[in-house]
Write an enzyme that holds these catalytic residues in place. Sequence first.
Site, PDB file in Angstrom:
ATOM      1  N   GLU A   1      23.022  -0.152  -6.905  1.00  0.00           N
ATOM      2  CA  GLU A   1      23.083  -1.623  -6.914  1.00  0.00           C
ATOM      3  C   GLU A   1      21.749  -2.246  -7.322  1.00  0.00           C
ATOM      4  O   GLU A   1      21.695  -3.385  -7.790  1.00  0.00           O
ATOM      5  CB  GLU A   1      23.455  -2.132  -5.520  1.00  0.00           C
ATOM      6  CG  GLU A   1      24.926  -2.216  -5.248  1.00  0.00           C
ATOM      7  CD  GLU A   1      25.571  -3.429  -5.889  1.00  0.00           C
ATOM      8  OE1 GLU A   1      25.014  -4.534  -5.796  1.00  0.00           O
ATOM      9  OE2 GLU A   1      26.646  -3.257  -6.487  1.00  0.00           O
TER      10      GLU A   1
ATOM     11  N   THR B   1      20.086   2.676  -3.698  1.00  0.00           N
ATOM     12  CA  THR B   1      21.411   2.484  -4.291  1.00  0.00           C
ATOM     13  C   THR B   1      21.354   2.074  -5.760  1.00  0.00           C
ATOM     14  O   THR B   1      20.419   1.388  -6.195  1.00  0.00           O
ATOM     15  CB  THR B   1      22.166   1.387  -3.499  1.00  0.00           C
ATOM     16  OG1 THR B   1      23.263   0.909  -4.287  1.00  0.00           O
ATOM     17  CG2 THR B   1      21.276   0.192  -3.171  1.00  0.00           C
TER      18      THR B   1
ATOM     19  N   TYR C   1      22.623  -7.910  -0.799  1.00  0.00           N
ATOM     20  CA  TYR C   1      22.519  -6.496  -0.404  1.00  0.00           C
ATOM     21  C   TYR C   1      21.499  -5.774  -1.282  1.00  0.00           C
ATOM     22  O   TYR C   1      20.602  -5.089  -0.782  1.00  0.00           O
ATOM     23  CB  TYR C   1      23.905  -5.848  -0.541  1.00  0.00           C
ATOM     24  CG  TYR C   1      23.904  -4.335  -0.472  1.00  0.00           C
ATOM     25  CD1 TYR C   1      23.872  -3.666   0.747  1.00  0.00           C
ATOM     26  CD2 TYR C   1      23.949  -3.562  -1.641  1.00  0.00           C
ATOM     27  CE1 TYR C   1      23.885  -2.267   0.803  1.00  0.00           C
ATOM     28  CE2 TYR C   1      23.957  -2.177  -1.594  1.00  0.00           C
ATOM     29  CZ  TYR C   1      23.925  -1.538  -0.364  1.00  0.00           C
ATOM     30  OH  TYR C   1      23.926  -0.157  -0.319  1.00  0.00           O
TER      31      TYR C   1
ATOM     32  N   GLY D   1      28.588   6.511  10.185  1.00  0.00           N
ATOM     33  CA  GLY D   1      29.197   6.098   8.911  1.00  0.00           C
ATOM     34  C   GLY D   1      29.679   7.284   8.100  1.00  0.00           C
ATOM     35  O   GLY D   1      29.599   8.436   8.526  1.00  0.00           O
TER      36      GLY D   1
ATOM     37  N   LYS E   1      17.859  -4.098  -0.379  1.00  0.00           N
ATOM     38  CA  LYS E   1      17.617  -2.674  -0.647  1.00  0.00           C
ATOM     39  C   LYS E   1      16.443  -2.475  -1.605  1.00  0.00           C
ATOM     40  O   LYS E   1      15.762  -1.454  -1.554  1.00  0.00           O
ATOM     41  CB  LYS E   1      18.884  -2.035  -1.227  1.00  0.00           C
ATOM     42  CG  LYS E   1      19.989  -1.788  -0.204  1.00  0.00           C
ATOM     43  CD  LYS E   1      19.749  -0.491   0.560  1.00  0.00           C
ATOM     44  CE  LYS E   1      20.911  -0.132   1.475  1.00  0.00           C
ATOM     45  NZ  LYS E   1      20.722   1.139   2.182  1.00  0.00           N
TER      46      LYS E   1
HETATM   47  P1  NAP Z   1      28.670   3.106   6.061  1.00  0.00           P
HETATM   48  O1  NAP Z   1      29.857   4.005   6.173  1.00  0.00           O
HETATM   49  O2  NAP Z   1      28.861   1.637   6.047  1.00  0.00           O
HETATM   50  O3  NAP Z   1      27.682   3.498   7.271  1.00  0.00           O
HETATM   51  C1  NAP Z   1      26.613   2.682   7.632  1.00  0.00           C
HETATM   52  C2  NAP Z   1      26.057   3.175   8.941  1.00  0.00           C
HETATM   53  O4  NAP Z   1      24.986   2.316   9.340  1.00  0.00           O
HETATM   54  C3  NAP Z   1      27.061   3.164  10.112  1.00  0.00           C
HETATM   55  O5  NAP Z   1      26.817   4.279  10.922  1.00  0.00           O
HETATM   56  C4  NAP Z   1      26.695   1.882  10.841  1.00  0.00           C
HETATM   57  O6  NAP Z   1      27.078   1.882  12.200  1.00  0.00           O
HETATM   58  C5  NAP Z   1      25.187   1.951  10.711  1.00  0.00           C
HETATM   59  N1  NAP Z   1      24.520   0.693  10.973  1.00  0.00           N
HETATM   60  C6  NAP Z   1      24.796  -0.530  10.472  1.00  0.00           C
HETATM   61  N2  NAP Z   1      23.925  -1.444  10.938  1.00  0.00           N
HETATM   62  C7  NAP Z   1      23.084  -0.782  11.765  1.00  0.00           C
HETATM   63  C8  NAP Z   1      21.982  -1.165  12.563  1.00  0.00           C
HETATM   64  N3  NAP Z   1      21.569  -2.437  12.626  1.00  0.00           N
HETATM   65  N4  NAP Z   1      21.332  -0.215  13.286  1.00  0.00           N
HETATM   66  C9  NAP Z   1      21.738   1.075  13.257  1.00  0.00           C
HETATM   67  N5  NAP Z   1      22.797   1.504  12.525  1.00  0.00           N
HETATM   68  C10 NAP Z   1      23.448   0.577  11.788  1.00  0.00           C
HETATM   69  O7  NAP Z   1      27.822   3.471   4.762  1.00  0.00           O
HETATM   70  P2  NAP Z   1      27.791   4.821   3.898  1.00  0.00           P
HETATM   71  O8  NAP Z   1      28.766   4.699   2.788  1.00  0.00           O
HETATM   72  O9  NAP Z   1      27.834   5.983   4.802  1.00  0.00           O
HETATM   73  O10 NAP Z   1      26.352   4.683   3.216  1.00  0.00           O
HETATM   74  C11 NAP Z   1      25.191   5.196   3.856  1.00  0.00           C
HETATM   75  C12 NAP Z   1      23.958   4.510   3.299  1.00  0.00           C
HETATM   76  O11 NAP Z   1      23.877   4.729   1.892  1.00  0.00           O
HETATM   77  C13 NAP Z   1      23.923   2.991   3.473  1.00  0.00           C
HETATM   78  O12 NAP Z   1      22.586   2.636   3.681  1.00  0.00           O
HETATM   79  C14 NAP Z   1      24.414   2.459   2.144  1.00  0.00           C
HETATM   80  O13 NAP Z   1      23.888   1.168   1.927  1.00  0.00           O
HETATM   81  C15 NAP Z   1      23.815   3.479   1.199  1.00  0.00           C
HETATM   82  N6  NAP Z   1      24.548   3.717  -0.054  1.00  0.00           N
HETATM   83  C16 NAP Z   1      25.871   3.984  -0.016  1.00  0.00           C
HETATM   84  C17 NAP Z   1      26.538   4.257  -1.201  1.00  0.00           C
HETATM   85  C18 NAP Z   1      28.017   4.570  -1.215  1.00  0.00           C
HETATM   86  O14 NAP Z   1      28.616   4.467  -2.284  1.00  0.00           O
HETATM   87  N7  NAP Z   1      28.597   4.989  -0.113  1.00  0.00           N
HETATM   88  C19 NAP Z   1      25.832   4.271  -2.413  1.00  0.00           C
HETATM   89  C20 NAP Z   1      24.467   4.019  -2.397  1.00  0.00           C
HETATM   90  C21 NAP Z   1      23.821   3.753  -1.200  1.00  0.00           C
HETATM   91  P3  NAP Z   1      28.579   1.445  12.655  1.00  0.00           P
HETATM   92  O15 NAP Z   1      29.414   2.684  12.479  1.00  0.00           O
HETATM   93  O16 NAP Z   1      28.398   1.041  14.054  1.00  0.00           O
HETATM   94  O17 NAP Z   1      29.010   0.346  11.749  1.00  0.00           O
HETATM   95  O1  G4F Z   2      33.989  -0.508  -3.439  1.00  0.00           O
HETATM   96  P1  G4F Z   2      33.065  -1.651  -3.649  1.00  0.00           P
HETATM   97  O2  G4F Z   2      33.074  -2.716  -2.622  1.00  0.00           O
HETATM   98  O3  G4F Z   2      31.619  -1.019  -3.831  1.00  0.00           O
HETATM   99  P2  G4F Z   2      30.261  -1.605  -4.462  1.00  0.00           P
HETATM  100  O4  G4F Z   2      30.228  -3.063  -4.447  1.00  0.00           O
HETATM  101  O5  G4F Z   2      30.064  -0.929  -5.782  1.00  0.00           O
HETATM  102  O6  G4F Z   2      29.186  -1.080  -3.404  1.00  0.00           O
HETATM  103  C1  G4F Z   2      29.183   0.266  -2.936  1.00  0.00           C
HETATM  104  O7  G4F Z   2      28.417   1.058  -3.804  1.00  0.00           O
HETATM  105  C2  G4F Z   2      27.012   0.744  -3.852  1.00  0.00           C
HETATM  106  C3  G4F Z   2      26.375   1.730  -4.838  1.00  0.00           C
HETATM  107  O8  G4F Z   2      26.580   1.299  -6.148  1.00  0.00           O
HETATM  108  C4  G4F Z   2      26.439   0.908  -2.456  1.00  0.00           C
HETATM  109  F1  G4F Z   2      25.098   0.649  -2.490  1.00  0.00           F
HETATM  110  C5  G4F Z   2      27.133  -0.037  -1.504  1.00  0.00           C
HETATM  111  O9  G4F Z   2      26.622   0.181  -0.186  1.00  0.00           O
HETATM  112  C6  G4F Z   2      28.627   0.273  -1.507  1.00  0.00           C
HETATM  113  O10 G4F Z   2      28.813   1.547  -0.954  1.00  0.00           O
HETATM  114  O11 G4F Z   2      33.359  -2.329  -5.066  1.00  0.00           O
HETATM  115  C7  G4F Z   2      33.387  -1.594  -6.266  1.00  0.00           C
HETATM  116  C8  G4F Z   2      33.900  -2.485  -7.390  1.00  0.00           C
HETATM  117  C9  G4F Z   2      33.160  -3.827  -7.499  1.00  0.00           C
HETATM  118  O12 G4F Z   2      32.936  -4.122  -8.864  1.00  0.00           O
HETATM  119  C10 G4F Z   2      34.151  -4.843  -6.934  1.00  0.00           C
HETATM  120  O13 G4F Z   2      34.007  -6.155  -7.468  1.00  0.00           O
HETATM  121  O14 G4F Z   2      35.254  -2.813  -7.131  1.00  0.00           O
HETATM  122  C11 G4F Z   2      35.441  -4.209  -7.372  1.00  0.00           C
HETATM  123  N1  G4F Z   2      36.603  -4.645  -6.595  1.00  0.00           N
HETATM  124  C12 G4F Z   2      37.749  -5.113  -7.156  1.00  0.00           C
HETATM  125  N2  G4F Z   2      38.615  -5.443  -6.189  1.00  0.00           N
HETATM  126  C13 G4F Z   2      36.735  -4.666  -5.253  1.00  0.00           C
HETATM  127  C14 G4F Z   2      38.015  -5.180  -5.004  1.00  0.00           C
HETATM  128  N3  G4F Z   2      35.880  -4.282  -4.265  1.00  0.00           N
HETATM  129  C15 G4F Z   2      36.352  -4.398  -2.974  1.00  0.00           C
HETATM  130  N4  G4F Z   2      35.537  -3.994  -1.969  1.00  0.00           N
HETATM  131  N5  G4F Z   2      37.588  -4.909  -2.685  1.00  0.00           N
HETATM  132  C16 G4F Z   2      38.469  -5.322  -3.677  1.00  0.00           C
HETATM  133  O15 G4F Z   2      39.571  -5.762  -3.405  1.00  0.00           O
END
Ligand code: NAP
Ligand code: G4F
Length: 355
Positions: A133, A131, A159, A16, A163
């Site tokens: 969230e 997160t 979600y 990811g 978490k």
């Molecule tokens: P991401 O790009 O969606 O990556 C998720 C990773 O988890 C991918 O490598 C995916 O594999 C793997 N995965 C999914 N299901 C799995 C399973 N059953 N077993 C093993 N691996 C699995 O997410 P990210 O943005 O890098 O975020 C990393 C972590 O931080 C996540 O836990 C997310 O919930 C958390 N987080 C993200 C944010 C954010 O804003 N990015 C903020 C707060 C917390 P595939 O490549 O095969 O799909």
């Molecule tokens: O980019 P989003 O889908 O991210 P969201 O829901 O904030 O979640 C991400 O951040 C979390 C940390 O706060 C992580 F835990 C989680 O794994 C993920 O990485 O949406 C951001 C905002 C939301 O309010 C959504 O309702 O954008 C708004 N939005 C508006 N239009 C949209 C869209 N989101 C998506 N994905 N697609 C739209 O067209």
Amino acid sequence: MSSIDKKVALIFGITGQDGSYLSEYLLSLHNYKIIGIMRRSSSFNTGKIDHIRNKIELVYGDISDTACVFELISKYQPDEIYNLAAQSHVAISFQLEKYTMDVDALGPLNILQAIRLLGLKDKCKVYQASTSELYGNTLNTHHLTSLDEHSPMNPVSPYAIAKLYAYHMVRHYRDAFGIFAVNGILQNHESSRRGDNFVTKKIVLWAKYKWFSTFQNKDIKNNTTLRGDREPLHIGKLDSSRDWSHAKDMVKGMWLILQSSTPEDYVLGSGVRTTVRTFIEKVIKAFGFTVEWKGSGLDEKGYIQNEVAIIVDSRYYRPNELSDLVGNPEKAKTKLGWKPEYTIDTLIEEMIENS
Ligand code: NAP
Ligand code: G4F
């Protein structure tokens, strides 16, 4: 440093966004052997780590498979585990409730139990990707200005509920069994490696490939025209706000959290909130254009040069919206010396350039 002296880091979720940057960061430190766990998928899912494949070891695994997690941890005896694996899309979690629970809640439990039952409590530290969230709409309901480690948690999606279970299990294993298990409570973080259906990447991809036509030149502002075959962007809630950082800054924070002498939870974020609307405006401005908004709610539209370019679409509304998030990373800055390098504007630049 010989491979015998190196620390072993096991990364769940290596394919990811965060897994790829974390791997690069650990490699830059020169004292890690990296074992990455990847899922079997019908098409290749290693695009974000192909450039470092010869420097890491990849093994198949799935965090929801208890025996598999036990076997991996038993075999590699890691010094550090980074659990980044998740069904990470909030909107999709409303359609995949149980699956999200299996992966995001019970997956981390598999790791914690393995450390305890394999007797690795004093050997292995674990980082859990928690997160912002978790807080839900606490900012509004509790009239807070930002979210820190003590803010109330009121999750509003399957979600976030999954978490939250993992967050509490990490704390439970720390308190009850003395395991070095920590939560990084991360605000949103993005990059050119972000999944295509998260809002920032969706906006950047639309601008770069569906609306504007740029010449092969870094000066996009002065070298952009409208595409002949342009298509409008369909978007959900325009006035939701998030605290958007660059994922590169966040993975350094993950590592720092695990290096601390005491296991504690930390909030990471930029402390700056930006609405989806402002993010769109900034991206369009980077291409040298401006957007004019007309209407409200589901009838609102964005116009570029008097042409409809952005359409609000209820398909992207969620059953329960989290409307506002902004973190307070003061503890991480003071106790860990964590210092982000990117701003929202340099994040957007990187995304446009490399997406
Ligand atoms: P991401 O790009 O969606 O990556 C998720 C990773 O988890 C991918 O490598 C995916 O594999 C793997 N995965 C999914 N299901 C799995 C399973 N059953 N077993 C093993 N691996 C699995 O997410 P990210 O943005 O890098 O975020 C990393 C972590 O931080 C996540 O836990 C997310 O919930 C958390 N987080 C993200 C944010 C954010 O804003 N990015 C903020 C707060 C917390 P595939 O490549 O095969 O799909
Ligand atoms: O980019 P989003 O889908 O991210 P969201 O829901 O904030 O979640 C991400 O951040 C979390 C940390 O706060 C992580 F835990 C989680 O794994 C993920 O990485 O949406 C951001 C905002 C939301 O309010 C959504 O309702 O954008 C708004 N939005 C508006 N239009 C949209 C869209 N989101 C998506 N994905 N697609 C739209 O067209």
